[in-house]
Design an enzyme around this catalytic site. Structure first.
Site, PDB file in Angstrom:
ATOM      1  N   LEU A 235      -5.172  -4.449   0.299  1.00 27.69           N
ATOM      2  CA  LEU A 235      -5.580  -4.354   1.957  1.00 27.69           C
ATOM      3  C   LEU A 235      -6.721  -3.960   1.739  1.00 27.69           C
ATOM      4  O   LEU A 235      -7.581  -4.753   3.069  1.00 27.69           O
ATOM      5  CB  LEU A 235      -4.862  -3.180   2.193  1.00 27.69           C
ATOM      6  N   ALA A 236      -7.798  -3.535   1.074  1.00 29.56           N
ATOM      7  CA  ALA A 236      -8.949  -3.189   1.591  1.00 29.56           C
ATOM      8  C   ALA A 236     -10.132  -4.801   1.354  1.00 29.56           C
ATOM      9  O   ALA A 236     -10.437  -5.853   1.940  1.00 29.56           O
ATOM     10  CB  ALA A 236     -10.258  -2.464   0.926  1.00 29.56           C
TER      11      ALA A 236
ATOM     12  N   ARG B 273       1.071  17.001  -0.701  1.00 28.78           N
ATOM     13  CA  ARG B 273       1.128  15.790  -1.886  1.00 28.78           C
ATOM     14  C   ARG B 273       1.092  17.281  -2.493  1.00 28.78           C
ATOM     15  O   ARG B 273       2.313  18.024  -3.829  1.00 28.78           O
ATOM     16  CB  ARG B 273       0.898  15.461  -2.246  1.00 28.78           C
TER      17      ARG B 273
ATOM     18  N   GLU C 261      -9.789   2.046  -1.505  1.00 33.30           N
ATOM     19  CA  GLU C 261      -9.317   3.646  -2.795  1.00 33.30           C
ATOM     20  C   GLU C 261     -10.589   3.501  -3.493  1.00 33.30           C
ATOM     21  O   GLU C 261     -10.895   4.255  -4.245  1.00 33.30           O
ATOM     22  CB  GLU C 261      -7.836   3.366  -3.301  1.00 33.30           C
TER      23      GLU C 261
HETATM   24  C1  FAD Z   1       3.474   3.327  -5.669  1.00 34.55           C
HETATM   25  C2  FAD Z   1       3.114   3.472  -4.643  1.00 34.55           C
HETATM   26  C3  FAD Z   1       3.335   3.689  -2.701  1.00 34.55           C
HETATM   27  C4  FAD Z   1       2.568   4.432  -2.021  1.00 34.55           C
HETATM   28  N1  FAD Z   1       2.159   3.591  -0.730  1.00 34.55           N
HETATM   29  C5  FAD Z   1       1.551   3.715   0.205  1.00 34.55           C
HETATM   30  C6  FAD Z   1       2.231   4.696   1.296  1.00 34.55           C
HETATM   31  O1  FAD Z   1       3.235   3.797   1.835  1.00 34.55           O
HETATM   32  N2  FAD Z   1       1.153   4.915   2.059  1.00 34.55           N
HETATM   33  C7  FAD Z   1      -0.709   4.127   2.078  1.00 34.55           C
HETATM   34  O2  FAD Z   1      -0.737   4.735   2.897  1.00 34.55           O
HETATM   35  N3  FAD Z   1      -0.778   4.437   1.143  1.00 34.55           N
HETATM   36  C8  FAD Z   1       0.207   4.172  -0.335  1.00 34.55           C
HETATM   37  N4  FAD Z   1      -0.084   4.338  -1.664  1.00 34.55           N
HETATM   38  C9  FAD Z   1      -1.405   4.140  -1.773  1.00 34.55           C
HETATM   39  C10 FAD Z   1      -2.281   2.895  -1.319  1.00 34.55           C
HETATM   40  O3  FAD Z   1      -0.990   1.330  -1.965  1.00 34.55           O
HETATM   41  C11 FAD Z   1      -3.569   1.785  -2.529  1.00 34.55           C
HETATM   42  O4  FAD Z   1      -4.420   3.681  -1.919  1.00 34.55           O
HETATM   43  C12 FAD Z   1      -3.581   1.125  -1.633  1.00 34.55           C
HETATM   44  O5  FAD Z   1      -3.344  -0.271  -1.828  1.00 34.55           O
HETATM   45  C13 FAD Z   1      -5.441   0.457  -2.078  1.00 34.55           C
HETATM   46  O6  FAD Z   1      -5.493  -0.484  -2.218  1.00 34.55           O
HETATM   47  P1  FAD Z   1      -7.137  -1.617  -2.761  1.00 34.55           P
HETATM   48  O7  FAD Z   1      -6.628  -2.611  -1.177  1.00 34.55           O
HETATM   49  O8  FAD Z   1      -8.109  -0.149  -1.981  1.00 34.55           O
HETATM   50  O9  FAD Z   1      -6.712  -1.550  -3.766  1.00 34.55           O
HETATM   51  P2  FAD Z   1      -5.484  -2.429  -4.936  1.00 34.55           P
HETATM   52  O10 FAD Z   1      -4.729  -2.734  -3.663  1.00 34.55           O
HETATM   53  O11 FAD Z   1      -5.217  -1.575  -5.991  1.00 34.55           O
HETATM   54  O12 FAD Z   1      -6.551  -3.591  -5.156  1.00 34.55           O
HETATM   55  C14 FAD Z   1      -7.032  -3.833  -5.658  1.00 34.55           C
HETATM   56  C15 FAD Z   1      -7.492  -4.908  -6.346  1.00 34.55           C
HETATM   57  O13 FAD Z   1      -9.229  -5.274  -7.045  1.00 34.55           O
HETATM   58  C16 FAD Z   1      -8.943  -5.978  -8.298  1.00 34.55           C
HETATM   59  N5  FAD Z   1      -9.699  -5.499  -8.768  1.00 34.55           N
HETATM   60  C17 FAD Z   1      -9.842  -4.385 -10.091  1.00 34.55           C
HETATM   61  N6  FAD Z   1     -10.857  -4.360 -10.409  1.00 34.55           N
HETATM   62  C18 FAD Z   1     -11.063  -5.173 -10.435  1.00 34.55           C
HETATM   63  C19 FAD Z   1     -12.696  -6.335 -11.031  1.00 34.55           C
HETATM   64  N7  FAD Z   1     -12.848  -5.946 -12.422  1.00 34.55           N
HETATM   65  N8  FAD Z   1     -12.545  -7.869 -10.794  1.00 34.55           N
HETATM   66  C20 FAD Z   1     -11.635  -8.330 -10.700  1.00 34.55           C
HETATM   67  N9  FAD Z   1     -11.215  -7.578  -9.599  1.00 34.55           N
HETATM   68  C21 FAD Z   1     -10.444  -6.267  -9.629  1.00 34.55           C
HETATM   69  C22 FAD Z   1      -7.249  -6.422  -7.990  1.00 34.55           C
HETATM   70  O14 FAD Z   1      -6.681  -7.372  -8.432  1.00 34.55           O
HETATM   71  C23 FAD Z   1      -6.672  -6.193  -6.535  1.00 34.55           C
HETATM   72  O15 FAD Z   1      -7.075  -7.231  -6.490  1.00 34.55           O
HETATM   73  C24 FAD Z   1       0.394   3.851  -2.237  1.00 34.55           C
HETATM   74  C25 FAD Z   1       0.224   3.986  -3.977  1.00 34.55           C
HETATM   75  C26 FAD Z   1       0.999   3.669  -4.803  1.00 34.55           C
HETATM   76  C27 FAD Z   1       0.731   3.298  -6.292  1.00 34.55           C
END
Ligand code: FAD
Length: 637
Positions: free
Chosen positions: A43-44, A330, A425
């Site tokens: 999402l980010a 939590r 995150e």
């Molecule tokens: C089961 C579950 C349910 C959840 N439910 C909720 C909810 O209902 N509401 C809420 O607010 N939060 C919820 N969360 C928390 C939330 O889902 C996450 O904090 C959030 O989606 C993180 O988004 P992000 O974009 O930061 O990272 P992520 O979605 O983890 O994306 C990381 C991205 O980085 C890429 N990446 C990582 N390392 C590398 C690398 N070295 N090289 C290239 N690419 C890389 C990956 O491929 C991916 O595309 C939940 C978490 C879990 C585990």
């Protein structure tokens, strides 16, 4: 190093407007001249890459999955917060701000949290415009439910698949830019190093996970949206692939790592069932809207739940926290579950479980309403446990779920390396010592859609970028380093698998730096982790080679980073001689077992500088000041 958060001054409700006005802009025609690398398509990352490309920048976006659509964000179930006050139940931007600062146990930066609450309302509009199918009430208005730590209903949701639907929205926005040629997407590509030239982040080194090809990418700014590090515990609710490598390697290049010991344990997960399990499954917090948590009053009560009469049940959260009941945050819910299990009142195999019971809600609302609200979660539970939660209460137990710690960023989401921005995150920014439910999606999308597109422009407008290409010595050196590490891992040819080391490391971190900690155990854990890391580098067995698909090799590099991060988590937990939020040091608790903060000594963000794998890291502190929400003993009673 003085940590300058670059927080603007003035009344908190005007800070973001003022900051945006004071930022320098990049002329639309000049945006085309700048390249930005976005690592991550969750999402980010997806929201940032799409927004930056829409603004006119040239964007390259990377993820290790085969499609951006498979980022871990897709797993998010319960919902996303926003201070829309559609329910007219007393919500406001200020209340969301207040709840989040308090929920984080007064260990977050007020200005960032206020901005997050302000922006929350725009996110919902943006997502609705993209077609995200949020749940609606009978009259067509968007529906809301409640999450922990709040007494209002402000959580927007799409059944139990909110993350998936939001990610589809961001993914479509990203795909549109890919189609328009403004984003080049690199799936199955892992960032393995950050390249810093003249003190500025200027690129990354990647490995193609299908062919093993090592490649460099040059840019004017690098954005990490690479997610959290919960998998350091091995068993977690995170996607199996989630890892800390991008953050950790950037840390080794100079980005400070903040509050690594602030890790979130989620109270409602399906309990561990055996030694060879590799993944834990979350049962969304939204279930606590209707489910009631209880254990038998007496230890060792082996009767089936239905046979235990009301008088013999202890609805311990409702009893201890009458104001918030089952919707306490939590950290509080998790600790209470652990406490009743430690007293011998846990249920299910091994006694590590508590009931989450829907029988009252089903009686009140009917099975159909419950099915409509949580059907997919109930199905998932039944498939995993072979028990029907419409008939018998779910069994749940806390598990690691989210990491509040991450790379340190200032108000502009820039790390301590100029030009390296960190979002979602992966940064430490908004949740303090405990994140409230449904606020991670809010933060990831706020960062990507609404904050970064401004702040990165300010950085680009204020800096000059000398022309560099991949032949630069720093790129060459970083590529060599990546090849050397890969070669070293493959050459050890020891007797233990990467997974066996990871499992042992995870168990150690869970036991000693998990739901509750003590100084003595943390100290011992540091020594044990060091010894295990040493063994890893002498005895790990990574089969295969480096020139094609090799998942053992991918994991081996990530686990090597988890070892170093785990040590830092324990070092951080050891220096923080207080309890706050999810960081519960048994030595520091109130008479009734709640976390006891020590504001005079520990009201700061701990930010660590890497000094080499065999050297102690250096602690830097960002003092936290609370002008609006005055620190008090957090109470949900
Ligand atoms: C089961 C579950 C349910 C959840 N439910 C909720 C909810 O209902 N509401 C809420 O607010 N939060 C919820 N969360 C928390 C939330 O889902 C996450 O904090 C959030 O989606 C993180 O988004 P992000 O974009 O930061 O990272 P992520 O979605 O983890 O994306 C990381 C991205 O980085 C890429 N990446 C990582 N390392 C590398 C690398 N070295 N090289 C290239 N690419 C890389 C990956 O491929 C991916 O595309 C939940 C978490 C879990 C585990």
């Amino acid at each position: 190093m003085a940590l300058d958060s670059r927080t603007p001054s003035g009344p908190i409700e005007q800070l973001w407007d003022r900051a945006r006005f004071e930022m320098k802009l990049v002329n639309p025609a000049n945006k085309r001249k700048h390249d930005i690398l976005v690592v991550g398509s969750g999402l980010a990352g997806a929201s940032a890459a799409a927004s930056l490309a829409e603004l006119g920048y040239h964007v390259k976006c990377f993820c290790f999955q085969d499609s951006p659509r498979r980022a871990h964000s897709i797993a998010a179930q319960g919902g996303i917060n926003a201070a829309k006050n559609y329910r007219n139940d007393g919500d406001s931007v200020y209340r969301l701000f207040y709840d989040t600062v308090k929920g984080g146990d007064f260990r977050s930066r007020e200005a960032n949290v206020y901005r997050l609450a302000q922006i929350s309302v725009n996110i919902i509009d943006q997502c609705v415009a993209q077609g995200v199918p949020f749940a609606r009430e009978y009259g067509g208005m968007l529906d809301n439910r409640s999450f922990g730590g709040a007494q209002v209903s402000r959580t927007f949701y799409a059944r139990g698949q909110t993350g998936q639907q939001l990610l589809l929205g961001a993914y479509q926005a990203l795909e549109r830019q890919i189609g328009a040629g403004t984003v080049t997407m690199f799936p199955r590509t892992e960032m393995l190093d950050l390249v810093v030239i003249d003190g500025k982040a200027r690129g990354i080194v990647t490995r193609d996970l299908n062919t093993g090809r090592i490649e460099s990418h040059v840019a004017d700014a690098v954005v990490l949206g690479t997610g959290g590090y919960g998998n350091v515990y091995y068993l977690s609710t995170n996607a199996r692939g989630s890892n800390c490598t991008a953050s950790w390697r950037s840390h080794k290049r100079g980005a400070l790592f903040a509050n690594p010991c602030f890790t979130q344990i989620h109270p409602t997960c399906i309990p561990v069932s055996g030694d060879y399990q590799s993944k834990l499954t979350l049962m969304s917090e939204s279930l606590r809207n209707d489910g009631r948590i209880w254990v038998p009053k007496k230890g060792g009560d082996k009767r089936a739940p239905k046979q235990i009469p009301e008088d013999d049940r202890d609805y311990y959260l409702e009893r201890r926290y009458p104001s918030f009941g089952n919707l306490v945050p939590r950290d509080v819910a998790s600790r209470n579950a652990k406490a009743v299990c430690d007293e011998g009142r846990g249920v299910g195999p091994g006694g590590l479980g508590v009931y989450l019971d829907f029988s009252d809600a089903i009686k009140r609302l009917g099975e159909n309403v419950i099915r409509e609200r949580y059907g997919n979660l109930f199905d998932m539970y039944e498939r995993i446990t072979n028990e029907n939660p419409y008939k018998v209460p779910m069994r749940i137990y806390p598990a690691i779920h989210y990491t509040m710690g991450g790379l340190w960023v200032d108000y502009y989401l820039m790390s301590t390396i100029p030009g390296l921005f960190v979002i979602g995150e992966a940064n430490f920014s908004d949740h303090g010592a405990n994140r409230l439910g449904a606020s991670a999606l809010m933060q990831g999308l706020a960062d990507g859609y609404f904050v970064l597109p401004y702040t990165i422009g300010d950085y680009i407008a204020k800096n000059k970028f000398d022309k560099v290409d991949v032949s630069h010595a720093e790129f060459r050196g970083a590529e060599e380093g990546v090849r050397a590490m890969t070669g070293r891992l493959l050459s050890i040819k020891g007797t233990r698998t990467v997974d066996s080391f990871h499992r042992e490391l995870g168990r150690l971190v869970w036991d000693d730096c998990g739901m509750s900690r003590t100084g003595a155990r943390l100290d011992l854990a540091i020594h044990k982790i060091r010894a295990l890391r040493e063994e890893y580098w002498q005895n790990v067995n990574v089969p295969g080679g480096s020139d094609d698909l090799n998942q053992s090799l991918e994991k081996a590099g990530r686990v090597a980073d988890f070892f170093e991060l785990a040590e830092l988590m324990c070092i951080d937990g050891l220096q923080r001689n207080e309890s706050c939020g999810a960081h519960f040091r048994e030595e520091y608790q109130t008479a009734d077992g709640e976390a006891q903060r020590k504001d005079a000594e520990f009201s700061y963000v701990s930010a660590w500088k890497y000094k080499g794998s065999d050297h102690e890291p250096e602690l830097h502190k960002e003092p936290l000041e609370f002008e609006y929400v005055h620190p008090s003993q957090r109470s949900y009673k």
